[in-house]
Design a protein around this motif. Structure first.
Motif: not given
Length: 101
Positions: A80-90
């Motif tokens: 998430y920090k480096y932009g590989f995952k979107n926060s909506q996945n959490f």
């Protein structure tokens, strides 16, 4: 006397069987070393028995420290920090409930 404003936050989501300050799988390391020494007490010298029990105790402390410092979802945090995952996945954060906002 009960304070209705008091919020108790549990250490674990589910109840964990503990012996003193240690969880069962941590104490199991020490228990296995003690059982090993008991089973092979005729073949082992006293110093080696003490060393095996001491190593079991150190293994118990090592696992306790490892479990207390390791964050299981740290790789997700880095993604998430480096932009590989979107926060909506959490999952949804309930921090507002805990802080009273």
């Amino acid at each position: 006397m009960r304070n209705d404003d008091y919020i108790y936050i549990h250490k674990h989501i589910k109840n964990v069987f503990m012996i003193g300050n240690y969880e069962l799988e941590e104490v199991l390391i020490l228990l296995v070393s003690v059982i090993f020494v008991y089973v092979f007490q005729e073949q082992l010298k006293l110093g080696l028995m003490g060393l095996i029990v001491y190593l079991g105790y150190q293994g118990m402390l090592w696992l306790h420290e490892l479990k207390a410092t390791k964050v299981r979802s740290f790789k997700h945090h880095l993604a998430y920090k480096y932009g590989f995952k979107n926060s909506q996945n959490f999952p949804k954060s309930y921090i507002n409930e805990f802080t009273g906002n």
